[in-house]
Structures are given as C-alpha cells and as structure tokens.
Design a protein around this motif. Structure first.
Motif, PDB file in Angstrom:
ATOM      1  N   GLN A 298       8.935   0.847   6.572  1.00  0.00           N
ATOM      2  CA  GLN A 298       9.251  -0.285   6.366  1.00  0.00           C
ATOM      3  C   GLN A 298       9.295  -1.924   5.607  1.00  0.00           C
ATOM      4  O   GLN A 298       7.844  -1.121   4.953  1.00  0.00           O
ATOM      5  N   ALA A 299       9.903  -1.784   4.631  1.00  0.00           N
ATOM      6  CA  ALA A 299       9.817  -1.763   3.313  1.00  0.00           C
ATOM      7  C   ALA A 299       9.187  -3.647   3.278  1.00  0.00           C
ATOM      8  O   ALA A 299       8.613  -3.987   2.525  1.00  0.00           O
ATOM      9  N   LEU A 300       9.077  -3.807   4.518  1.00  0.00           N
ATOM     10  CA  LEU A 300       7.928  -4.928   4.610  1.00  0.00           C
ATOM     11  C   LEU A 300       6.928  -5.400   3.986  1.00  0.00           C
ATOM     12  O   LEU A 300       5.617  -5.880   4.649  1.00  0.00           O
ATOM     13  N   VAL A 301       6.241  -4.168   4.311  1.00  0.00           N
ATOM     14  CA  VAL A 301       4.403  -3.827   5.281  1.00  0.00           C
ATOM     15  C   VAL A 301       4.253  -2.419   3.273  1.00  0.00           C
ATOM     16  O   VAL A 301       4.862  -1.387   2.755  1.00  0.00           O
ATOM     17  N   LEU A 302       3.342  -3.098   2.633  1.00  0.00           N
ATOM     18  CA  LEU A 302       2.877  -2.617   1.420  1.00  0.00           C
ATOM     19  C   LEU A 302       1.942  -1.934   1.965  1.00  0.00           C
ATOM     20  O   LEU A 302       0.732  -2.515   3.254  1.00  0.00           O
ATOM     21  N   VAL A 303       1.389  -0.851   0.881  1.00  0.00           N
ATOM     22  CA  VAL A 303       0.242   0.067   1.586  1.00  0.00           C
ATOM     23  C   VAL A 303      -1.082   0.755   0.176  1.00  0.00           C
ATOM     24  O   VAL A 303      -0.085   0.662  -0.877  1.00  0.00           O
ATOM     25  N   ASN A 304      -1.788   0.872   0.796  1.00  0.00           N
ATOM     26  CA  ASN A 304      -2.868   0.818  -0.434  1.00  0.00           C
ATOM     27  C   ASN A 304      -3.202   2.665   0.160  1.00  0.00           C
ATOM     28  O   ASN A 304      -3.757   2.469   1.153  1.00  0.00           O
ATOM     29  N   TYR A 305      -2.821   3.611  -0.402  1.00  0.00           N
ATOM     30  CA  TYR A 305      -3.034   5.040   0.078  1.00  0.00           C
ATOM     31  C   TYR A 305      -4.064   5.214  -0.761  1.00  0.00           C
ATOM     32  O   TYR A 305      -5.228   6.425  -0.561  1.00  0.00           O
ATOM     33  N   GLY A 306      -5.118   4.536  -0.939  1.00  0.00           N
ATOM     34  CA  GLY A 306      -6.946   4.573  -1.280  1.00  0.00           C
ATOM     35  C   GLY A 306      -6.549   4.504  -2.891  1.00  0.00           C
ATOM     36  O   GLY A 306      -6.359   5.027  -3.725  1.00  0.00           O
ATOM     37  N   GLY A 307      -8.125   3.246  -2.803  1.00  0.00           N
ATOM     38  CA  GLY A 307      -8.619   3.625  -4.077  1.00  0.00           C
ATOM     39  C   GLY A 307      -7.580   2.567  -4.745  1.00  0.00           C
ATOM     40  O   GLY A 307      -8.138   1.547  -6.180  1.00  0.00           O
ATOM     41  N   ALA A 308      -6.153   1.671  -4.484  1.00  0.00           N
ATOM     42  CA  ALA A 308      -5.537   0.740  -4.724  1.00  0.00           C
ATOM     43  C   ALA A 308      -6.058  -0.912  -5.374  1.00  0.00           C
ATOM     44  O   ALA A 308      -7.282  -1.180  -4.140  1.00  0.00           O
ATOM     45  N   THR A 309      -6.657  -1.443  -6.155  1.00  0.00           N
ATOM     46  CA  THR A 309      -6.809  -2.642  -5.902  1.00  0.00           C
ATOM     47  C   THR A 309      -5.859  -4.002  -5.634  1.00  0.00           C
ATOM     48  O   THR A 309      -4.795  -4.130  -4.912  1.00  0.00           O
ATOM     49  N   GLY A 310      -6.552  -5.399  -5.182  1.00  0.00           N
ATOM     50  CA  GLY A 310      -6.022  -5.850  -4.692  1.00  0.00           C
ATOM     51  C   GLY A 310      -5.065  -6.472  -5.911  1.00  0.00           C
ATOM     52  O   GLY A 310      -4.072  -7.101  -4.915  1.00  0.00           O
ATOM     53  N   LYS A 311      -5.475  -6.803  -6.780  1.00  0.00           N
ATOM     54  CA  LYS A 311      -4.872  -7.571  -7.788  1.00  0.00           C
ATOM     55  C   LYS A 311      -3.239  -6.704  -7.533  1.00  0.00           C
ATOM     56  O   LYS A 311      -2.063  -6.819  -7.954  1.00  0.00           O
ATOM     57  N   GLU A 312      -3.726  -4.974  -8.325  1.00  0.00           N
ATOM     58  CA  GLU A 312      -2.454  -3.956  -7.985  1.00  0.00           C
ATOM     59  C   GLU A 312      -1.497  -4.473  -7.160  1.00  0.00           C
ATOM     60  O   GLU A 312      -0.504  -4.752  -7.093  1.00  0.00           O
ATOM     61  N   ILE A 313      -1.874  -4.734  -5.982  1.00  0.00           N
ATOM     62  CA  ILE A 313      -1.031  -4.698  -4.870  1.00  0.00           C
ATOM     63  C   ILE A 313       0.071  -6.235  -4.667  1.00  0.00           C
ATOM     64  O   ILE A 313       0.005  -6.599  -4.666  1.00  0.00           O
TER      65      ILE A 313
END
Ligand code: EPU
Length: 339
Positions: A298-313
């Motif tokens: 579902q391309a509408l959903v961005l995901v953090n697989y673990g350890g990403a920063t909010g700024k990166e997302i």
C-alpha cells in the motif's frame, strides 16, 4: 500528585517508533487531574502536545514542551431503548477495543472501523474512516476541556465541522481543547454497509452465508492485516497522505491516459483520486531506503523498519510530494501530523 517527568523518550508512544524526547511528560486519567495539571505554572508556560495512541503523528525533532498523555478510561451507558444505545467513552480507551466491545454486544455502526490504531479521543479529531464508514456518522457529542481556561465544554455533532479526515479540532480549534469523552449513538438493529468492494469479496472468501456483525468486523480485520503493516512489527502511521480531491479537467486527463485509475466522484466538478495509486505510478511502491521506505502492499503508507529518524521519513514524504506534483500536477496533502 502529578508525576511530571523530564527528558522523556517518546519512542514507545508513537506507532512510527521514532526516537524523540520531550522536555516534560505527564499522563492523566481523569478531567480533574487534567485541570489541575493545566494550572501548574510549568505546564501553562510550556508548549503542549496532547497524545492519544500516537498513531497519526511523526516526530521530526525533540518536542520542546510538555507531552500530556490522555489515559481517560471507561465505557458508560448514557441512554438506551429498543433500537439505539448511546455510550460515553473515555478518550484514552483504545479504539479497536471499543469497536470489539460494540461488536460483542451487537451495537451496530462501527464494525467497518475495526483495527484502526489509536484512541477514542483521536477518532473525532480527524474523523477516522474506512470501508465506506466515517466516525462522524455515530458521534453525537464531544466533551472537551479548554486548555487556557480549564473549562469543560461540549460540541454537538453539527458543531464539529466534520469533513473527510478533518474536524474543528484539526482546523479552527487546533491545540485549543483536550477531548475528554466522546458520545456514540449506535444501532441495536443490524444496518450493514458492505458497499466497499473489498468487504464483499472478503466475506465471499470467508464463505459467510448470513451477514452478521462479527464476520463483517473480521472481514475488515483480514483486509487491513493483509494490506497495512502492523505498527507493533513495522513502524507506520497508516495513510501518510490524504486522497486528493481534484477538478474534472485533471481527472479527465488522467483517466484518458490511465483508464484503470481509481476515481471516486465527489460532486459535479470534482473527484477524489487514490493517493496510493498516484504514488505507485511514480514508482515509489515498495521502495526501501536504508531502514525506511514505502510499504510494498500500500503505497500510501510510509514505514520505519527500525531506527529511522523522523526527518528521514519527512524528507521521503517531500520527495513523494514532488514526484506526484511533477507527474500529475497534483499536490498531495499530508494526513499525518508533523512535529
Ligand atoms: N491503490 C493502488 N496502489 C496502492 C494503493 C492503492 O493502486 O499502492 C489503489 C487500490 O487498488 C484501490 C485504490 O487505490 O483501487 C484505493 O485503495 P484502498 O482501498 O487501499 O484505500 P485508500 O484510498 O488507499 C483509504 C483510507 C484508509 C482506509 C481505506 C479503506 C485515506 C487517506 N485512507 O485508503 O485509511 O483504510 O481507504 O477505506 O483516506 C488511514 O487513514 O490511515 C487509512 C489506512
């Protein structure tokens, strides 16, 4: 006494699983406690963030104020007759647990909203919706405490300016009120909404003979679990963008080039397009950058697989906005609140 904690790690309190610290943190589980808190000098003078389930926000930096976590509990009966029941529900109650309570008691109206993450208090804020149902259909009253005065107020349904993923609590009254209780009027007679194609086909797959509330709820749970990542396993905040409402000329140009594009008519001049489809067309679906990316189903959903920063997302969301603008001349709007 209030247990105000300093330098508090919010990682477990946001479903994106982003590590961010707030200057102060305190939870409350009743309105008297909240009113007392709001009067304290060091609370009055700080920027405030009222947190429910933390399922619709992205921290891009530390929060230089106080986070107040709403833990107001309980589901109470307001009134009941043969056909309807009105319940008053604490803002801190987990949304899905409330839905399950209604499903088990055969109170009809919110079974299509099964498995939506977050709390009851957050539901009216963005008028949560899924599979043809919006929570505004069943809300009668929203009780709230005004942050500056500490006074209790209430808003009737027609005073909330409910709209697609929006209400006064997200617009004109943003950051001014803490929602304490929400009143819901539910039907005691079956009144199902299975107009959304995916539900009908899931019920068929489940071989459901006679429509009933438990199976509809289960169908929704199955569809969501198949398409959307479980925040307990992969950090995310559901749909990151809203589905855009666009003018006919743009819609016509798109459907000419892409006859398969999903289009939902809103009125004579505008239609809603599926943001997930637009993002997929731009090649983002399933794209992984380091430890974060765009969900594969579902391309509408961005995901953090673990350890990403909010700024990166956030930066990823910015790149997605730009590609959709370039390819389709459509400006997507973020649904998730950015801090
Ligand atoms: N689609 C694609 N590619 C994708 C994603 C979707 O082509 O990567 C297409 C689908 O095939 C379908 C259409 O887009 O034809 C719509 O997709 P879907 O049914 O998954 O729903 P959505 O419009 O993407 C909205 C809500 C969801 C809600 C579903 C079901 C918004 C922003 N999102 O998504 O809500 O669960 O409808 O009603 O309105 C949320 O708000 O967090 C959320 C998950």
């Amino acid at each position: 006494m209030h247990n105000i904690q300093a330098n508090y790690n919010l990682k477990e309190l946001n479903t994106f699983g982003i590590e961010a610290f707030s200057k102060y943190f305190c939870s409350f589980d009743n309105t008297d406690q909240l009113k007392e808190l709001l009067q304290l000098n060091n609370v009055r003078n700080e920027e405030k963030l009222i947190l429910g389930g933390g399922s619709n926000l992205l921290f891009t930096k530390n929060f230089e104020g106080i986070v107040l976590k709403n833990d107001i509990p309980n589901i109470d009966l307001v009134s009941e007759d043969a056909n309807e029941i009105t319940l008053k529900v604490g803002a801190g109650v987990n949304w899905h647990e409330f839905v399950m309570y209604c499903v088990n008691n055969k109170y009809y109206g919110i079974e299509n909203l099964s498995l939506i993450p977050g709390s009851v208090g957050a539901a009216p804020m963005q008028n949560i919706g899924a599979y043809g149902v919006e929570v505004k259909n069943v809300i009668t009253l929203v009780e709230a405490i005004e942050i500056t005065s500490g006074e209790t107020t209430s808003f009737k349904n027609n005073e909330c300016s409910f709209d697609y993923r929006s209400s006064i609590f997200k617009t004109t009254h943003k950051n001014q009120f803490v929602i304490s209780y929400v009143h819901f009027k539910l039907s005691k007679q079956p009144d199902f909404n299975i107009s959304y194609g995916a539900i009908a086909s899931e019920l068929e797959k489940m071989k459901v003979q006679e429509l009933n509330i438990k199976d509809i709820s289960q169908a929704v749970i199955n569809i969501r679990s198949n398409k959307l990542p479980n925040p307990k396993e992969i950090g995310n905040a559901g749909s990151f963008f809203k589905n855009p409402v666009v003018k006919n000329d743009i819609v016509e140009a798109i459907s000419k080039e892409f006859p398969e594009a999903p289009i939902y008519k809103v009125n004579d001049n505008e239609s809603k397009l599926a943001a997930g489809w637009l993002i997929e067309q731009c090649g983002w679906k399933g794209k992984q950058i380091k430890n974060y990316g765009v969900h594969a189903k579902q391309a509408l959903v961005l995901v953090n697989y673990g350890g990403a920063t909010g700024k990166e997302i956030y930066d990823l969301s910015e790149s997605i906005l730009q590609s959709v603008k370039e390819k389709f001349d459509i400006e997507l709007e973020r649904e998730v609140n950015i801090y």
